[in-house]
Structure formats: C-alpha cells, structure tokens
Motif scaffolding. Structure first.
Motif, PDB file in Angstrom:
ATOM      1  N   GLN A   1       0.839  -1.214   0.000  1.00  0.00           N
ATOM      2  CA  GLN A   1       0.000   0.000   0.000  1.00  0.00           C
ATOM      3  C   GLN A   1       0.867   1.254   0.000  1.00  0.00           C
ATOM      4  O   GLN A   1       0.553   2.235  -0.681  1.00  0.00           O
ATOM      5  CB  GLN A   1      -0.942   0.004   1.213  1.00  0.00           C
ATOM      6  CG  GLN A   1      -1.923  -1.171   1.253  1.00  0.00           C
ATOM      7  CD  GLN A   1      -2.887  -1.227   0.079  1.00  0.00           C
ATOM      8  OE1 GLN A   1      -3.028  -0.276  -0.695  1.00  0.00           O
ATOM      9  NE2 GLN A   1      -3.567  -2.358  -0.075  1.00  0.00           N
TER      10      GLN A   1
ATOM     11  N   VAL B   1      -9.500  16.056  -4.601  1.00  0.00           N
ATOM     12  CA  VAL B   1      -9.819  14.726  -5.146  1.00  0.00           C
ATOM     13  C   VAL B   1     -11.219  14.696  -5.764  1.00  0.00           C
ATOM     14  O   VAL B   1     -11.516  13.862  -6.618  1.00  0.00           O
ATOM     15  CB  VAL B   1      -9.655  13.601  -4.097  1.00  0.00           C
ATOM     16  CG1 VAL B   1      -8.210  13.535  -3.617  1.00  0.00           C
ATOM     17  CG2 VAL B   1     -10.604  13.749  -2.924  1.00  0.00           C
ATOM     18  N   ALA B   2     -12.073  15.597  -5.328  1.00  0.00           N
ATOM     19  CA  ALA B   2     -13.421  15.786  -5.893  1.00  0.00           C
ATOM     20  C   ALA B   2     -13.841  17.194  -5.479  1.00  0.00           C
ATOM     21  O   ALA B   2     -13.248  17.758  -4.543  1.00  0.00           O
ATOM     22  CB  ALA B   2     -14.392  14.735  -5.346  1.00  0.00           C
TER      23      ALA B   2
ATOM     24  N   LYS C   1     -13.698  18.638  -1.815  1.00  0.00           N
ATOM     25  CA  LYS C   1     -13.089  17.624  -0.937  1.00  0.00           C
ATOM     26  C   LYS C   1     -11.606  17.935  -0.696  1.00  0.00           C
ATOM     27  O   LYS C   1     -11.096  18.946  -1.163  1.00  0.00           O
ATOM     28  CB  LYS C   1     -13.258  16.236  -1.566  1.00  0.00           C
ATOM     29  CG  LYS C   1     -14.720  15.851  -1.813  1.00  0.00           C
ATOM     30  CD  LYS C   1     -15.482  15.712  -0.503  1.00  0.00           C
ATOM     31  CE  LYS C   1     -16.954  15.427  -0.749  1.00  0.00           C
ATOM     32  NZ  LYS C   1     -17.694  15.251   0.509  1.00  0.00           N
TER      33      LYS C   1
ATOM     34  N   GLY D   1      -4.668  -0.372   5.485  1.00  0.00           N
ATOM     35  CA  GLY D   1      -6.034  -0.127   4.995  1.00  0.00           C
ATOM     36  C   GLY D   1      -6.327   1.366   4.895  1.00  0.00           C
ATOM     37  O   GLY D   1      -7.025   1.809   3.981  1.00  0.00           O
TER      38      GLY D   1
ATOM     39  N   ALA E   1      -4.825   2.627   1.705  1.00  0.00           N
ATOM     40  CA  ALA E   1      -5.647   2.221   0.559  1.00  0.00           C
ATOM     41  C   ALA E   1      -6.870   3.131   0.422  1.00  0.00           C
ATOM     42  O   ALA E   1      -7.228   3.556  -0.678  1.00  0.00           O
ATOM     43  CB  ALA E   1      -6.085   0.759   0.711  1.00  0.00           C
ATOM     44  N   TYR E   2      -7.500   3.428   1.562  1.00  0.00           N
ATOM     45  CA  TYR E   2      -8.689   4.281   1.587  1.00  0.00           C
ATOM     46  C   TYR E   2      -8.406   5.625   0.909  1.00  0.00           C
ATOM     47  O   TYR E   2      -9.156   6.061   0.034  1.00  0.00           O
ATOM     48  CB  TYR E   2      -9.099   4.486   3.046  1.00  0.00           C
ATOM     49  CG  TYR E   2     -10.337   5.317   3.270  1.00  0.00           C
ATOM     50  CD1 TYR E   2     -11.591   4.717   3.376  1.00  0.00           C
ATOM     51  CD2 TYR E   2     -10.264   6.705   3.416  1.00  0.00           C
ATOM     52  CE1 TYR E   2     -12.737   5.474   3.602  1.00  0.00           C
ATOM     53  CE2 TYR E   2     -11.405   7.465   3.640  1.00  0.00           C
ATOM     54  CZ  TYR E   2     -12.637   6.843   3.738  1.00  0.00           C
ATOM     55  OH  TYR E   2     -13.764   7.598   3.956  1.00  0.00           O
TER      56      TYR E   2
ATOM     57  N   ILE F   1      -5.729   6.446  -0.996  1.00  0.00           N
ATOM     58  CA  ILE F   1      -5.170   6.361  -2.348  1.00  0.00           C
ATOM     59  C   ILE F   1      -6.283   6.124  -3.376  1.00  0.00           C
ATOM     60  O   ILE F   1      -6.181   6.578  -4.521  1.00  0.00           O
ATOM     61  CB  ILE F   1      -4.045   5.301  -2.421  1.00  0.00           C
ATOM     62  CG1 ILE F   1      -2.870   5.769  -1.549  1.00  0.00           C
ATOM     63  CG2 ILE F   1      -3.560   5.074  -3.863  1.00  0.00           C
ATOM     64  CD1 ILE F   1      -2.395   7.193  -1.806  1.00  0.00           C
ATOM     65  N   GLY F   2      -7.351   5.455  -2.955  1.00  0.00           N
ATOM     66  CA  GLY F   2      -8.523   5.371  -3.826  1.00  0.00           C
ATOM     67  C   GLY F   2      -8.994   6.765  -4.221  1.00  0.00           C
ATOM     68  O   GLY F   2      -9.390   6.996  -5.376  1.00  0.00           O
ATOM     69  N   GLN F   3      -8.892   7.696  -3.288  1.00  0.00           N
ATOM     70  CA  GLN F   3      -9.313   9.085  -3.555  1.00  0.00           C
ATOM     71  C   GLN F   3      -8.264   9.811  -4.415  1.00  0.00           C
ATOM     72  O   GLN F   3      -8.610  10.469  -5.401  1.00  0.00           O
ATOM     73  CB  GLN F   3      -9.506   9.819  -2.215  1.00  0.00           C
ATOM     74  CG  GLN F   3     -10.584   9.162  -1.360  1.00  0.00           C
ATOM     75  CD  GLN F   3     -10.650   9.699   0.057  1.00  0.00           C
ATOM     76  OE1 GLN F   3      -9.668  10.211   0.591  1.00  0.00           O
ATOM     77  NE2 GLN F   3     -11.824   9.555   0.671  1.00  0.00           N
TER      78      GLN F   3
ATOM     79  N   ASN G   1      -6.177   8.664  -6.455  1.00  0.00           N
ATOM     80  CA  ASN G   1      -6.135   8.156  -7.825  1.00  0.00           C
ATOM     81  C   ASN G   1      -7.281   8.671  -8.711  1.00  0.00           C
ATOM     82  O   ASN G   1      -7.285   8.395  -9.914  1.00  0.00           O
ATOM     83  CB  ASN G   1      -6.116   6.625  -7.829  1.00  0.00           C
ATOM     84  CG  ASN G   1      -4.718   6.074  -7.538  1.00  0.00           C
ATOM     85  OD1 ASN G   1      -3.743   6.828  -7.536  1.00  0.00           O
ATOM     86  ND2 ASN G   1      -4.629   4.788  -7.276  1.00  0.00           N
ATOM     87  N   LEU G   2      -8.205   9.419  -8.137  1.00  0.00           N
ATOM     88  CA  LEU G   2      -9.242  10.062  -8.951  1.00  0.00           C
ATOM     89  C   LEU G   2      -8.684  11.285  -9.675  1.00  0.00           C
ATOM     90  O   LEU G   2      -9.286  11.786 -10.622  1.00  0.00           O
ATOM     91  CB  LEU G   2     -10.420  10.493  -8.074  1.00  0.00           C
ATOM     92  CG  LEU G   2     -11.187   9.364  -7.379  1.00  0.00           C
ATOM     93  CD1 LEU G   2     -12.176   9.932  -6.360  1.00  0.00           C
ATOM     94  CD2 LEU G   2     -11.917   8.506  -8.408  1.00  0.00           C
TER      95      LEU G   2
END
Lengths: 161, 161
Positions: B18, B38-39, B42, B146, B149-150, B152-154, B156-157
C-alpha cells in the motif's frame, strides 16, 4: 488462542471491518444515489457496488471453496469500465446478490481451519508457493480488505440523499 | 520461515504494497497538482499527503518505538480538516518529511523480532490485550495499510499533470 488462530482472527477481523464500513456506506444511499458518480466523470456508486460484489463472488474460486454464483456479472462490473448507457441489474437485484455472496462467504470461511488459511491459494502454483509461503488464502483476504478500503474511500466522497 | 515469521511477512508485505502504491501516486504529481482536490469541495492532494505522513509519524508512538518527529504537523493534517486558506509547509518540505518518516520506520521495523510484533500496542491496556490478543503491533500495521488504501482510492481520482 494459539498464534495461528490469532493471526487468522486478525485477517478475518480486518476483512469484516472493511466490509462493515462498505455496507454502512452503501446502505446509507437511496436507489437514486446509486447513479451518482464519486467524482465528475468517475465511477458511479452502482458500478463500485457491483464491482465489489463480483470480486467477492470470485473469492470462492481463488480460495478453492466454490465457483462464482453469477459469473456473467464479471463482464459489466469487472472486465468493463462503468457504462451509464448500459443496462445494469436494478439496485434491489444487486443488493440481493451482495447479501447472498457475503452470507455464503461467511459460511464457507467458517469451514476453514486456521491451518487451511495458510495453504496456498488457487492463483499461485505449488512451486511458487514453496518459494513464498505468504501467498496463502489468508493473504488473499488481506488484499481484498485493502481493495474494499480503496473503493470506500471513493464512495465516501458522495453525500447520501 | 516459521509460522510467526510468515505472518509478520504478510503484515509487512501488505503495508509495503500500500505504501508503494501511495508513493507511486504522489510522485506522479507536479507541485501544482498538490493543490488539486480529489473531488469538488473535498480534500486536496497536499492535505492527504501530509495526513498520511503525520499518521505514519505517530505509528512510532503506538508501536512503542519512539515519538513523532514533527508533532506540530498533527494540528493542520490530522486534527483540522483541509483549509486552503491556511499556510501549509511546501511540497518540497513535505516530501522531505515523508521520506524521513518512512526511512525511520523501515529501520525501526527491522529491530522488532517476529514475536515482538505480536506484543500489545500502546493504545491498548494490558487487561484488554489479555482478553483480545489480536490487538497487537502487527494489527496496527494492517489497519494503517487499509488507511493508506482508503485515501489512495481518492488520490487516484486525480489525473496528474
């Protein structure tokens, strides 16, 4: 608890923690919310919901516990990107699928002994497993827990309602 | 490898996986990219970068391996939400901080024996640990993996460049 049991409890606990967070996030959404994207031009909630259910349905196979119950859903939710012009199952149907997949996994996980969690998973050869014994069933579960966290970070960008 | 060593390798491997993904994602960004959110509305990339570095800096304390090197950064990157009007350290300074934190952690992790990873962490009492031996140092690492990961999901947007 012996050491092996402790570690299996850690792996299962990690999976349950991330899965519980996912269920809490998805269950807060209305059916209409499932059409929202996590960011402009990015995946919709419905896609990520189906995606996680399909990946978890496939866990049975990699763990040597069975076959996916709905292999045809891998096409729209895993092999293809989100496509708002495509026909997806309804949210109600996906919720039933999600529930069935996770209920079955819970039952199957309970049949594995602590020692069996440390056997090789089905995506690694005997030879490679002999070289790297970390490539076991429990490690698959750790990876899938990280995969949930990755997408829930995205899902949590969307406000419910 | 004995069984305990296998577990520790799985936990450390998960953390490194991760962390490697996080470094790849952040290193692809220009300094200007760090100001992107990220959005809409956000967190910005710079906030998430500082946030992960601060959380990992605090790992030393919970693992009983030392004190955070920059405790004053917990205020802007952990206790407070992202604030584009606030003065943040430069990206170059944060990159140096990130590198120092993770280099030090690598060194400290190497000093722990496999058995020590299964000792209690510093945020749980002896009494509670006796009841639940999964609340050990290695479990902290699984949780932090974890957490990466939480976010990096963001991250990577956001498209780099």
């Amino acid at each position: 608890m012996d050491q092996q049991e402790i570690f299996v409890q850690m792996g299962l606990g990690n999976w349950k923690l991330q899965l519980g967070r996912a269920e809490k996030a998805f269950n807060a959404f209305s059916d209409d919310d499932f059409n929202k994207t996590v960011a402009p031009g990015k995946n919709r909630i419905i896609y990520l919901y189906g995606h996680l259910a399909v990946v978890h349905d496939a866990l049975k196979e990699i763990l040597g516990l069975g076959k996916p119950s709905r292999p045809e859903l891998a096409e729209p939710f895993l092999h293809k990107p989100d496509d708002p012009s495509a026909q997806y199952p309804s949210v109600a149907e996906l919720k039933a699928y999600w529930a069935a997949v996770h209920t079955e996994l819970n039952t199957l996980f309970a049949t594995l002994t602590p020692a069996e969690w440390f056997h090789r998973h089905n995506a690694v050869s005997d030879e490679d497993f002999a070289k790297d014994p970390t490539r076991n069933k429990l490690n698959v579960l750790l990876n899938r827990a990280g995969h949930i966290a990755y997408h829930i970070g995205q899902v949590n960008l969307v406000k419910a309602g």
